[in-house]
Design a protein around this motif. Structure first.
Motif, PDB file in Angstrom:
ATOM      1  N   VAL A  93       0.839  -1.204   0.000  1.00 50.63           N
ATOM      2  CA  VAL A  93       0.000   0.000   0.000  1.00 50.63           C
ATOM      3  C   VAL A  93       0.875   1.255   0.000  1.00 50.63           C
ATOM      4  O   VAL A  93       0.599   2.230  -0.722  1.00 50.63           O
ATOM      5  CB  VAL A  93      -0.942  -0.005   1.218  1.00 50.63           C
ATOM      6  CG1 VAL A  93      -1.680   1.321   1.335  1.00 50.63           C
ATOM      7  CG2 VAL A  93      -1.946  -1.151   1.115  1.00 50.63           C
ATOM      8  N   ILE A  94       1.941   1.242   0.784  1.00 47.98           N
ATOM      9  CA  ILE A  94       2.816   2.413   0.866  1.00 47.98           C
ATOM     10  C   ILE A  94       3.558   2.631  -0.450  1.00 47.98           C
ATOM     11  O   ILE A  94       3.764   3.775  -0.880  1.00 47.98           O
ATOM     12  CB  ILE A  94       3.796   2.249   2.044  1.00 47.98           C
ATOM     13  CG1 ILE A  94       3.022   2.312   3.372  1.00 47.98           C
ATOM     14  CG2 ILE A  94       4.878   3.315   2.012  1.00 47.98           C
ATOM     15  CD1 ILE A  94       3.862   2.028   4.590  1.00 47.98           C
ATOM     16  N   VAL A 253       7.424   7.097   4.851  1.00 52.16           N
ATOM     17  CA  VAL A 253       8.369   6.551   5.830  1.00 52.16           C
ATOM     18  C   VAL A 253       7.721   6.514   7.209  1.00 52.16           C
ATOM     19  O   VAL A 253       7.839   5.521   7.943  1.00 52.16           O
ATOM     20  CB  VAL A 253       9.667   7.385   5.860  1.00 52.16           C
ATOM     21  CG1 VAL A 253      10.601   6.880   6.960  1.00 52.16           C
ATOM     22  CG2 VAL A 253      10.364   7.334   4.515  1.00 52.16           C
ATOM     23  N   SER A 254       7.034   7.598   7.579  1.00 53.41           N
ATOM     24  CA  SER A 254       6.344   7.625   8.862  1.00 53.41           C
ATOM     25  C   SER A 254       5.314   6.506   8.943  1.00 53.41           C
ATOM     26  O   SER A 254       5.168   5.842   9.967  1.00 53.41           O
ATOM     27  CB  SER A 254       5.657   8.984   9.060  1.00 53.41           C
ATOM     28  OG  SER A 254       6.592  10.036   9.040  1.00 53.41           O
ATOM     29  N   ALA A 255       4.584   6.294   7.845  1.00 46.29           N
ATOM     30  CA  ALA A 255       3.576   5.229   7.831  1.00 46.29           C
ATOM     31  C   ALA A 255       4.225   3.863   8.005  1.00 46.29           C
ATOM     32  O   ALA A 255       3.740   3.024   8.776  1.00 46.29           O
ATOM     33  CB  ALA A 255       2.784   5.285   6.521  1.00 46.29           C
ATOM     34  N   MET A 256       5.323   3.618   7.306  1.00 41.48           N
ATOM     35  CA  MET A 256       6.011   2.326   7.411  1.00 41.48           C
ATOM     36  C   MET A 256       6.572   2.127   8.806  1.00 41.48           C
ATOM     37  O   MET A 256       6.525   1.025   9.364  1.00 41.48           O
ATOM     38  CB  MET A 256       7.149   2.265   6.383  1.00 41.48           C
ATOM     39  CG  MET A 256       7.778   0.890   6.234  1.00 41.48           C
ATOM     40  SD  MET A 256       6.643  -0.287   5.488  1.00 41.48           S
ATOM     41  CE  MET A 256       7.681  -1.747   5.378  1.00 41.48           C
ATOM     42  N   LEU A 257       7.082   3.191   9.390  1.00 41.66           N
ATOM     43  CA  LEU A 257       7.661   3.093  10.729  1.00 41.66           C
ATOM     44  C   LEU A 257       6.583   2.817  11.773  1.00 41.66           C
ATOM     45  O   LEU A 257       6.713   1.890  12.577  1.00 41.66           O
ATOM     46  CB  LEU A 257       8.390   4.393  11.052  1.00 41.66           C
ATOM     47  CG  LEU A 257       9.254   4.422  12.302  1.00 41.66           C
ATOM     48  CD1 LEU A 257      10.359   5.447  12.133  1.00 41.66           C
ATOM     49  CD2 LEU A 257       8.447   4.776  13.543  1.00 41.66           C
ATOM     50  N   HIS A 258       5.519   3.590  11.744  1.00 42.46           N
ATOM     51  CA  HIS A 258       4.485   3.460  12.767  1.00 42.46           C
ATOM     52  C   HIS A 258       3.627   2.217  12.555  1.00 42.46           C
ATOM     53  O   HIS A 258       2.995   1.740  13.498  1.00 42.46           O
ATOM     54  CB  HIS A 258       3.614   4.715  12.784  1.00 42.46           C
ATOM     55  CG  HIS A 258       4.289   5.904  13.372  1.00 42.46           C
ATOM     56  ND1 HIS A 258       4.084   6.324  14.667  1.00 42.46           N
ATOM     57  CD2 HIS A 258       5.195   6.765  12.850  1.00 42.46           C
ATOM     58  CE1 HIS A 258       4.821   7.394  14.907  1.00 42.46           C
ATOM     59  NE2 HIS A 258       5.502   7.674  13.817  1.00 42.46           N
ATOM     60  N   ALA A 259       3.574   1.713  11.326  1.00 36.20           N
ATOM     61  CA  ALA A 259       2.765   0.526  11.053  1.00 36.20           C
ATOM     62  C   ALA A 259       3.560  -0.768  11.167  1.00 36.20           C
ATOM     63  O   ALA A 259       2.962  -1.838  11.289  1.00 36.20           O
ATOM     64  CB  ALA A 259       2.163   0.620   9.649  1.00 36.20           C
ATOM     65  N   GLY A 260       4.886  -0.680  11.117  1.00 34.43           N
ATOM     66  CA  GLY A 260       5.667  -1.908  11.109  1.00 34.43           C
ATOM     67  C   GLY A 260       6.814  -1.955  12.093  1.00 34.43           C
ATOM     68  O   GLY A 260       6.903  -2.857  12.921  1.00 34.43           O
TER      69      GLY A 260
END
Length: 562
Positions: A93-94, A253-260
């Motif tokens: 998705v990202i 990057v923020s989404a990947m960090l906070h989601a994973g």
């Protein structure tokens, strides 16, 4: 077939990263198609791998020809299967989102290469069957995270965020390496399958201080040391200081960090579940740290005005809940929590990035709305809400106990988990009641649906998902029992927490209806002081900057896509 599918899942992002770097000069922004295709293939293979795991048995593959101490291994059980689907799905998705969001950025090709490489490293982390290689992936995440946070090299704030992240994460990485070294010296192996056999048979290693008040087993020493790596990676207080800097990175990057990435702490506890499940001291400490972090994160979130900072402290609070669940022995529930958090937090960050970018491109003053005070008393809606809050959860629990035979009263951890289910459903009802002051069958019907959905979701997570991850009879229950508190302390905690929650609901209800509560002046003064303190996250980040001689005091004036 199962091995081939697993290798496709893991290696597709790596091949995508190499191809993007190799063809980036000629393809330009079209390299996004390579990243999306590789992640689509990886996600499909991950789903098939999870299906194969449900139908068959765990996969254990060892690369022969190397000494056992350094031989790479794949160990893919149901935990790995769930995490593979989460990592690849969120990353896909990202990737799709970034293909348009990052258009025009000078580092477009480098960004997609790093994002695919980070996905590969995360997949290596969750599928490693050898603790040395698990550490290698864990440490690689630290450096890739620093590189992505400091993606815009001309932004001083981004560079500071990257340096802060490395300093904090390095502390946890060293702790994990020390813990792995102690595991090898105590049990003589780093192969997870061998270690599981030893731990499940009750092996605890040597016991220090036999007969003294500080008697402690090797298992407890090892788990306490490894806890530090969990605290840093999952942003527990006060090691959360690196988390706020993530807003300086591009939104994907923020989404990947906070989601994973921040979920890695919950995965690590589950990967070493038999070891943690034999140390009640460590579990009690985890619960205390998680509860404190959840409280601070939630209160700090409520005081923020920046949407991304709200999401940052929301993540901190949710990670606190995840660590609390680990401290209760509810290891599988922590995985369920991190999966749910990963999905909705990735969505929130991506949406926030879209709206921030839209607000910058199309400046429109917000529409003014008149503030309407709630008047009157909706008796019908209030009665429905009260009944659902106090009675309906009990009916659902007793029905579930009689129909699907959930052992509700066997462990304290289960009772605390059900207590949180009640709190969640009651908060939802309170929010729905504030939708209007008149009696409404729509609001009442929504209350019923909400309570049923929340109640049965918690019950499903507590029963079916737990047995899915830990199908061995009695294994999950033993973790709950290890985490049990002293009975008097347990009962006191439940009573105080329930009274505090009901009192807060009463205050909020009165405030929503314009009622004045007779608070003493000193309490109002304390309220303002606390508000400012939590607005600044208890000044921990400011203290770190003051003590850090390398921290800059100015920000770049250049504009970046964040």
């Amino acid at each position: 077939m199962q091995l081939a599918t697993a290798l496709i899942t893991i290696l597709s992002p790596l091949m995508g990263s190499f191809l993007i770097m190799l063809l980036g000069a000629s393809l330009g922004e079209r390299v996004a198609r390579i990243g999306i295709a590789s992640m689509g293939l990886s996600t499909g293979a991950a789903l098939f791998s999870l299906y194969a795991l449900v139908q068959g048995s765990p996969l254990h593959f060892v690369l022969t020809g190397l000494p056992d101490l350094i031989a790479p291994q794949l160990f893919i059980d149901r935990l790995s299967g769930v995490m593979m689907v989460l990592v690849t799905g969120v990353s896909l998705v990202i990737h799709v989102y970034s293909s348009r969001y990052m258009q025009g950025d000078q580092g477009y090709v480098r960004f997609f290469s790093l994002l695919s490489l980070l996905t590969f490293v995360l997949l290596m982390l969750v599928t490693s069957g050898h603790l040395l290689w698990l550490f290698a992936a864990w440490h690689a995440v630290t450096w890739l995270l620093q590189t992505l946070l400091a993606f815009h090299k001309d932004s001083r704030a981004a560079q500071e965020a990257g340096h802060t992240t490395v300093r904090v994460q390095m502390l946890g990485d060293v702790a994990l390496l020390v813990g792995i070294g102690l595991i090898y010296t105590t049990f003589g192996s780093l192969d997870l399958t061998i270690l599981y056999e030893m731990w499940n048979s009750g092996a605890t290693g040597s016991v220090l201080g036999v007969g003294t008040w500080w008697e402690i087993s090797a298992n407890t020493v090892i788990t306490l040391i490894i806890v530090l790596s969990l605290l840093t990676k999952s942003a527990q207080f006060p090691f959360h200081i690196w988390l706020s800097g993530t807003i300086e990175a591009p939104t994907p990057v923020s989404a990947m960090l906070h989601a994973g990435i921040v979920n890695a702490g919950g995965f690590l506890v589950n990967r070493l579940a038999p070891l943690y499940g034999s140390s009640p001291t460590t579990l009690h400490i985890l619960f205390a740290i998680g509860a404190f972090t959840a409280l601070i994160g939630a209160l700090s979130m409520l005081t923020q005005s920046s949407i991304k900072r709200i999401l940052v402290y929301s993540t901190m609070g949710q990670m606190g809940y995840m660590v609390m669940e680990c401290g209760l022995g509810a290891f599988a529930l922590a995985v369920f929590h991190l999966c749910a958090h990963g999905l909705f937090k990735a969505t929130l960050f991506l949406n926030s990035g879209t709206n921030i970018h839209k607000a910058r491109a199309e400046f429109i003053m917000p529409t003014l709305h008149a503030v309407r005070t709630t008047a009157g008393f909706a008796r019908e809606t209030w009665v429905v809400g009260l009944f659902l809050t106090l009675v309906m959860p009990l009916v659902i629990l007793l029905l579930a106990h009689g129909v699907i035979h959930i052992p509700l009263f066997e462990t304290q951890g289960t009772m605390i988990f059900l207590f949180f289910a009640w709190v969640t459903s009651a908060q939802a009802i309170f929010s729905l009641y504030r939708l209007g002051s008149r009696a409404s069958w729509k609001v009442s019907a929504t209350m019923v649906v909400t309570v049923v959905f929340v109640g049965f979701t918690y019950l499903w997570a507590g029963e079916s998902f737990t047995h899915f991850l830990y199908p061995v009879p009695g294994q999950a229950v033993s973790y709950f029992q290890t985490a049990a508190w002293h009975q008097g302390l347990f009962e006191t905690f439940v009573v105080i927490a329930a009274m505090a929650i009901v009192a807060v609901w009463a205050v909020l209800y009165a405030s929503a209806h314009g009622m004045k509560m007779p608070f003493p002046r000193w309490l109002e003064h304390l309220h303002r002081k606390l508000y400012v303190a939590f607005l600044n996250a208890l000044y921990v980040e400011d203290l770190f900057r003051a003590l850090n001689p390398f921290a800059g005091r100015t920000r770049s004036t250049k504009s970046y896509r964040i």
